[in-house]
Design a protein around this motif. Structure first.
Motif, PDB file in Angstrom:
ATOM      1  N   PHE A 175       0.845  -1.191   0.000  1.00 14.21           N
ATOM      2  CA  PHE A 175       0.000   0.000   0.000  1.00 14.21           C
ATOM      3  C   PHE A 175       0.879   1.239   0.000  1.00 14.21           C
ATOM      4  CE2 PHE A 175      -2.758  -3.278   1.763  1.00 14.21           C
ATOM      5  CZ  PHE A 175      -3.863  -3.118   0.948  1.00 14.21           C
ATOM      6  N   VAL A 176       0.539   2.196  -0.835  1.00 23.08           N
ATOM      7  CA  VAL A 176       1.325   3.433  -0.918  1.00 23.08           C
ATOM      8  C   VAL A 176       0.446   4.620  -0.543  1.00 23.08           C
ATOM      9  CG1 VAL A 176       2.958   2.549  -2.619  1.00 23.08           C
ATOM     10  CG2 VAL A 176       0.839   3.641  -3.394  1.00 23.08           C
ATOM     11  N   ALA A 177       1.113   5.735  -0.210  1.00 20.98           N
ATOM     12  CA  ALA A 177       0.401   6.877   0.336  1.00 20.98           C
ATOM     13  C   ALA A 177      -0.145   7.817  -0.734  1.00 20.98           C
ATOM     14  CB  ALA A 177       1.319   7.640   1.287  1.00 20.98           C
ATOM     15  N   SER A 178       0.376   7.720  -1.944  1.00 21.94           N
ATOM     16  CA  SER A 178      -0.043   8.684  -2.959  1.00 21.94           C
ATOM     17  C   SER A 178      -0.484   7.962  -4.227  1.00 21.94           C
ATOM     18  CB  SER A 178       1.112   9.630  -3.291  1.00 21.94           C
ATOM     19  OG  SER A 178       0.853  10.312  -4.494  1.00 21.94           O
ATOM     20  N   PRO A 179      -1.509   8.475  -4.901  1.00 15.93           N
ATOM     21  CA  PRO A 179      -1.890   7.868  -6.183  1.00 15.93           C
ATOM     22  C   PRO A 179      -0.762   7.966  -7.208  1.00 15.93           C
ATOM     23  CG  PRO A 179      -3.069   9.943  -5.819  1.00 15.93           C
ATOM     24  CD  PRO A 179      -2.386   9.592  -4.535  1.00 15.93           C
ATOM     25  N   ARG A 180       0.119   8.932  -7.028  1.00 13.87           N
ATOM     26  CA  ARG A 180       1.221   9.096  -7.988  1.00 13.87           C
ATOM     27  C   ARG A 180       2.227   7.955  -7.898  1.00 13.87           C
ATOM     28  NH1 ARG A 180      -0.015  13.903  -9.999  1.00 13.87           N
ATOM     29  NH2 ARG A 180      -0.911  15.427  -8.588  1.00 13.87           N
ATOM     30  N   HIS A 181       2.198   7.205  -6.818  1.00 11.50           N
ATOM     31  CA  HIS A 181       3.103   6.060  -6.665  1.00 11.50           C
ATOM     32  C   HIS A 181       2.399   4.747  -6.977  1.00 11.50           C
ATOM     33  CE1 HIS A 181       4.996   8.750  -3.329  1.00 11.50           C
ATOM     34  NE2 HIS A 181       5.297   9.171  -4.534  1.00 11.50           N
ATOM     35  N   ALA A 182       1.159   4.811  -7.426  1.00 16.28           N
ATOM     36  CA  ALA A 182       0.336   3.597  -7.461  1.00 16.28           C
ATOM     37  C   ALA A 182       0.157   3.007  -8.856  1.00 16.28           C
ATOM     38  CB  ALA A 182      -1.043   3.909  -6.866  1.00 16.28           C
ATOM     39  N   ASP A 183       0.009   1.675  -8.887  1.00 18.73           N
ATOM     40  CA  ASP A 183      -0.389   0.961 -10.099  1.00 18.73           C
ATOM     41  C   ASP A 183      -1.873   0.600 -10.030  1.00 18.73           C
ATOM     42  OD1 ASP A 183       2.418   0.683 -10.827  1.00 18.73           O
ATOM     43  OD2 ASP A 183       2.489  -0.850  -9.259  1.00 18.73           O
ATOM     44  N   VAL A 184      -2.341   0.413  -8.797  1.00 19.28           N
ATOM     45  CA  VAL A 184      -3.706  -0.072  -8.593  1.00 19.28           C
ATOM     46  C   VAL A 184      -4.457   0.877  -7.662  1.00 19.28           C
ATOM     47  CG1 VAL A 184      -5.098  -1.941  -7.609  1.00 19.28           C
ATOM     48  CG2 VAL A 184      -2.991  -2.491  -8.837  1.00 19.28           C
ATOM     49  N   LEU A 185      -5.688   1.212  -8.035  1.00 21.19           N
ATOM     50  CA  LEU A 185      -6.574   1.905  -7.098  1.00 21.19           C
ATOM     51  C   LEU A 185      -7.570   0.880  -6.573  1.00 21.19           C
ATOM     52  CD1 LEU A 185      -7.498   5.310  -8.800  1.00 21.19           C
ATOM     53  CD2 LEU A 185      -5.804   4.881  -7.020  1.00 21.19           C
ATOM     54  N   LEU A 186      -7.591   0.761  -5.263  1.00 18.32           N
ATOM     55  CA  LEU A 186      -8.497  -0.183  -4.605  1.00 18.32           C
ATOM     56  C   LEU A 186      -9.634   0.658  -4.033  1.00 18.32           C
ATOM     57  CD1 LEU A 186      -8.236  -3.273  -4.020  1.00 18.32           C
ATOM     58  CD2 LEU A 186      -7.299  -2.661  -1.810  1.00 18.32           C
ATOM     59  N   VAL A 187     -10.795   0.625  -4.674  1.00 16.44           N
ATOM     60  CA  VAL A 187     -11.848   1.581  -4.331  1.00 16.44           C
ATOM     61  C   VAL A 187     -13.012   0.884  -3.635  1.00 16.44           C
ATOM     62  CG1 VAL A 187     -13.309   3.435  -5.210  1.00 16.44           C
ATOM     63  CG2 VAL A 187     -11.206   2.836  -6.422  1.00 16.44           C
ATOM     64  N   THR A 188     -13.453   1.457  -2.513  1.00 15.67           N
ATOM     65  CA  THR A 188     -14.604   0.914  -1.776  1.00 15.67           C
ATOM     66  C   THR A 188     -15.730   1.935  -1.745  1.00 15.67           C
ATOM     67  OG1 THR A 188     -13.873   1.844   0.310  1.00 15.67           O
ATOM     68  CG2 THR A 188     -13.079  -0.352  -0.217  1.00 15.67           C
ATOM     69  N   GLY A 189     -16.916   1.459  -1.416  1.00 15.84           N
ATOM     70  CA  GLY A 189     -18.031   2.372  -1.159  1.00 15.84           C
ATOM     71  C   GLY A 189     -18.970   2.513  -2.335  1.00 15.84           C
ATOM     72  N   PRO A 190     -20.181   3.033  -2.046  1.00 14.17           N
ATOM     73  CA  PRO A 190     -21.174   3.220  -3.102  1.00 14.17           C
ATOM     74  C   PRO A 190     -20.913   4.504  -3.883  1.00 14.17           C
ATOM     75  CG  PRO A 190     -22.083   3.900  -0.997  1.00 14.17           C
ATOM     76  CD  PRO A 190     -20.696   3.430  -0.716  1.00 14.17           C
ATOM     77  N   VAL A 191     -19.714   5.020  -3.846  1.00 15.00           N
ATOM     78  CA  VAL A 191     -19.317   6.330  -4.389  1.00 15.00           C
ATOM     79  C   VAL A 191     -20.378   7.389  -4.082  1.00 15.00           C
ATOM     80  CG1 VAL A 191     -18.348   7.640  -6.289  1.00 15.00           C
ATOM     81  CG2 VAL A 191     -18.075   5.166  -6.243  1.00 15.00           C
ATOM     82  N   THR A 192     -20.167   8.073  -2.986  1.00 13.85           N
ATOM     83  CA  THR A 192     -21.085   9.148  -2.638  1.00 13.85           C
ATOM     84  C   THR A 192     -20.864  10.303  -3.608  1.00 13.85           C
ATOM     85  OG1 THR A 192     -19.490  10.164  -1.149  1.00 13.85           O
ATOM     86  CG2 THR A 192     -20.973   8.533  -0.189  1.00 13.85           C
ATOM     87  N   LYS A 193     -21.905  11.068  -3.804  1.00 10.40           N
ATOM     88  CA  LYS A 193     -21.751  12.234  -4.699  1.00 10.40           C
ATOM     89  C   LYS A 193     -20.705  13.191  -4.131  1.00 10.40           C
ATOM     90  CE  LYS A 193     -26.175  11.850  -6.970  1.00 10.40           C
ATOM     91  NZ  LYS A 193     -27.559  12.336  -7.080  1.00 10.40           N
ATOM     92  N   ASN A 194     -20.628  13.250  -2.796  1.00 10.24           N
ATOM     93  CA  ASN A 194     -19.641  14.132  -2.186  1.00 10.24           C
ATOM     94  C   ASN A 194     -18.207  13.652  -2.427  1.00 10.24           C
ATOM     95  OD1 ASN A 194     -21.721  15.704  -1.283  1.00 10.24           O
ATOM     96  ND2 ASN A 194     -21.524  15.174   0.888  1.00 10.24           N
TER      97      ASN A 194
END
Lengths: 502, 174
Positions: free
Chosen positions: B79-98
């Motif tokens: 796990f990395v702290a920044s999206p700029r260091h990432a290959d994978v985004l692990l996304v959770t949640g019903p994506v709130t509009k906010n």
């Protein structure tokens, strides 16, 4: 003197259980506010409906509870926050959702509404558009000050929220939070849902407190219907609640130490947390024990090998945990970071009615399990640890002591639990009724208030997390500390985002 | 502390054998992962976790991946702290509009090649929060998703199976 004696009211609502709810005019509303502001009563909850607002009041000394309702004939109500700051965020949330306006309030900024829902006042009855203005953080002045903006996406595996630090060099002079990012509209999904579907929603208000929410929701329904769950169901509920408390405290104790670069503790408590979740899975078929507690009882009994799994877990904790406590107590590099860091003043903890480890580390001696003695805690013996220091260290120690208490409670429950029914059918045709329940989650008291219609569907349900009254205290705790100590302070609170954003 | 440390050294490891990669996940990935990208990444993936409005249940189990039992880093997953260091985004949640804009921006900040893994029932279609005015309803409504991992929440083993399938697919065809 009863809690409602000083609050003139026009009528009582007979179908509200187990504590009274009364409807007041402006005089009664003001009397309630005055008692809150004077510190005679504690604000336990504050929520809205399409044309009314309710406050739940707690008399700490007598442990009496009452709900006071103000009917907003003109679409407004006298601001509570103006005289009693703990009400502020709840008041802003009420305005966002229902469009009811607090009169005389100073802070009219939105809280949950980030202007992207596509409608204003989604739970309200009036269909007025809302003026869109950029969010204004509170002003800070001073030559050397600079701002650091963090979030909503944080650097770790954490829920989203925004923190705006104003710092003088390394020292924080103000922290302001802006939340609402995980607002899912839970309270809008409740009306019309049957109690079972609504229980599923309540379960997912804050994932780490799934058991506590399900417990509170079930008890609120049972209160409304004036029934009690079978005795064995209450034992099983408490078993799950204590298991959840253990898992969370282990996780947090380790995470706090990890933020002070003491990874060994994190690794060790991580093992204990995993063992709790595995035992929960063996006993109840789900690692977080979701959807086991429902109105009327529990959906399944403990699995045949569940008791043995729990006894093995307790033995493991009893063997390992004392050494970890010693390790925490004897590591100077850890103490250096936690002692006198992030102090919550005792008067703030009292004023805000802070629950859980935040309140109890700052001298507020309240635990819903003991104060309200709901089943089965009325038959169990346990201690409620209280400290005065109010720093990160005190919050760690409260958690350590609570782990010990939960271990003892689980052992007691396993010994006392007798066979019996685990589920009771809900009586239909009781008519419209209302219930209120408070249970103790690992981070403090969870309040659930609801109204059921004649078909046992939810008409309105409000879920209040302990974090509502803890988040603002985190803002005060960080003042004068360095920014680098924020993770430690934050982790020692571990407030819920999802639980307050709803 | 010495006793705890010594015991950790002398006791066997708690770490458990790896589960087999999830078959359905492999099938889903087969159609999506590009060969050129596989060559560039090898058997190592940096993961940026994004909570797009979950109840926090999924996060608890994602956390568990780092404990001694699952020890996710032994697979080259971290796990990395920044999206700029990432290959994978692990996304959770019903994506709130906010959270919609924050998710879009995080995805934009992640360099190509990248994969998006949607975790949990809510991330697939909004789950029980799907019908709300405040939710978008599923990660794929906002950013393209390469892999779904089901569960409410998925267990650490479920997560590991899905991520290993991804790793296998990315690294296995060099």
């Amino acid at each position: 003197m009863g809690i409602l004696d000083g609050i003139p009211h026009v009528r009582a609502v007979p179908s509200h259980r187990p504590w009274p709810r009364v409807v007041v005019t402006e005089a009664g509303w003001q009397a309630a506010i005055n008692q809150l502001a004077a510190g005679r009563l504690t604000l336990l909850g504050f929520w809205g409906e399409s044309s009314a607002v309710h406050i739940a009041l707690l008399d700490d000394a007598a442990t009496e509870i009452a709900v006071v309702t103000y009917e907003c004939a003109a679409g407004s109500f006298p601001s509570v926050a103006r005289q009693h700051p703990p009400a502020l965020r709840l008041e802003r949330a009420i305005h966002d959702l229902f469009g009811l306006t607090p009169t005389g309030g100073d802070d009219t900024r939105p809280w949950l509404d980030h202007y992207v829902w596509g409608k204003s006042f989604p739970l309200g009855s009036r269909n007025a558009p809302r003026e869109v203005v950029p969010y204004r953080f509170l002003p800070t002045e001073g030559e050397a000050l600079h701002q650091v903006a963090v979030g909503p996406v944080h650097a770790g595996i954490i829920e989203p929220g925004h923190f705006r630090f104003t710092a003088n060099g390394e020292h924080v002079v103000r922290l302001e939070q802006w939340l609402g990012y995980t607002h899912k509209g839970i309270e809008s999904l409740m009306p019309g849902a049957g109690v079972q579907a609504a229980a599923k929603l309540a379960n997912r208000t804050s994932g780490d407190s799934a058991v506590a929410y399900a417990f509170a929701f079930a008890r609120a329904v049972e209160a409304a219907l004036d029934i009690e769950a079978p005795q064995r169901a209450t034992w099983l509920r408490a078993l799950m609640a204590e298991l959840e408390r253990l898992a969370n405290h282990f996780g947090d104790i380790g995470a706090i130490c990890n933020d002070a670069s003491f990874a060994l503790m994190h690794a060790q408590t991580g093992i204990l947390r995993e063992r709790c979740l595995r035992a929960a899975n063996v006993a109840f078929g789900h690692r977080l024990m979701m959807d086991v507690i429902v109105p009327g009882g529990v959906t399944c009994d403990i699995a045949p090998d569940g008791v043995a799994a729990l006894r093995t877990l307790l033995a493991e904790i009893n063997k390992v945990f004392p050494r970890l406590i010693e390790l925490y107590d004897n590591t100077a590099s850890l103490q250096d970071r936690t002692v006198t860091t992030g102090i919550v003043k005792t008067e703030y903890a009292r004023q805000f009615g802070a629950g859980g480890h935040v309140g109890r580390a700052s001298g507020r001696n309240f635990d819903a399990r003991r104060a309200l003695a709901y089943a089965p805690y009325d038959r169990l013996s346990f201690e409620v640890p209280v400290l005065e220091a109010g720093d990160v260290n005190a919050r760690v120690w409260i958690r350590i002591r609570e782990v010990e208490q939960s271990v003892a409670l689980i052992a007691q429950i396993l010994d006392l639990m007798a066979p019996g029914e685990i589920m009771r059918a809900l009586p239909a045709g009781r008519g419209e009724c209302e219930g209120l329940a408070v249970t103790e989650a690992f981070r403090g008291d969870v309040l659930v208030w609801l109204r059921l219609d004649t078909e046992l569907r939810v008409q309105r349900c409000h879920l209040r997390d302990a974090s509502w009254f803890q988040w603002p205290l985190l803002e005060t705790a960080i003042e004068g500390n360095i920014i680098a100590d924020f993770p430690l302070c934050n982790k020692s609170f571990n407030c819920s985002y999802s639980g307050v954003d709803l | 502390m010495r006793k705890t440390l010594l015991e950790s050294l002398t006791h066997g490891s708690l770490t458990e054998p790896a589960p087999a990669p999830d078959e359905s996940a492999l099938a889903e990935l087969a159609s999506k992962v590009d060969r050129a990208a596989q060559a560039r990444l090898g058997r190592s993936l940096a993961i940026r976790q994004v909570d797009a409005g979950s109840c926090n249940g999924c996060e608890l189990e994602i956390h568990a991946l780092s404990n001694a039992f699952y020890d996710i880093e032994r697979f080259g997953l971290r796990f990395v702290a920044s999206p700029r260091h990432a290959d994978v985004l692990l996304v959770t949640g019903p994506v709130t509009k906010n959270m919609r804009q924050a998710l879009e921006r995080t995805c934009d900040a992640t360099p190509d090649p990248k994969w998006v893994v949607a975790v949990g029932g809510c991330a697939i279609d909004g789950g029980i929060f799907g019908g709300s005015y405040a939710c978008v309803g599923g990660v794929s409504e906002v950013v393209p998703v390469d892999l779904h991992i089901k569960g409410c929440p998925p267990t650490p083993t479920d997560l590991l199976k899905g991520l290993l399938a991804l790793l296998e697919h990315v690294g296995g065809k060099r």
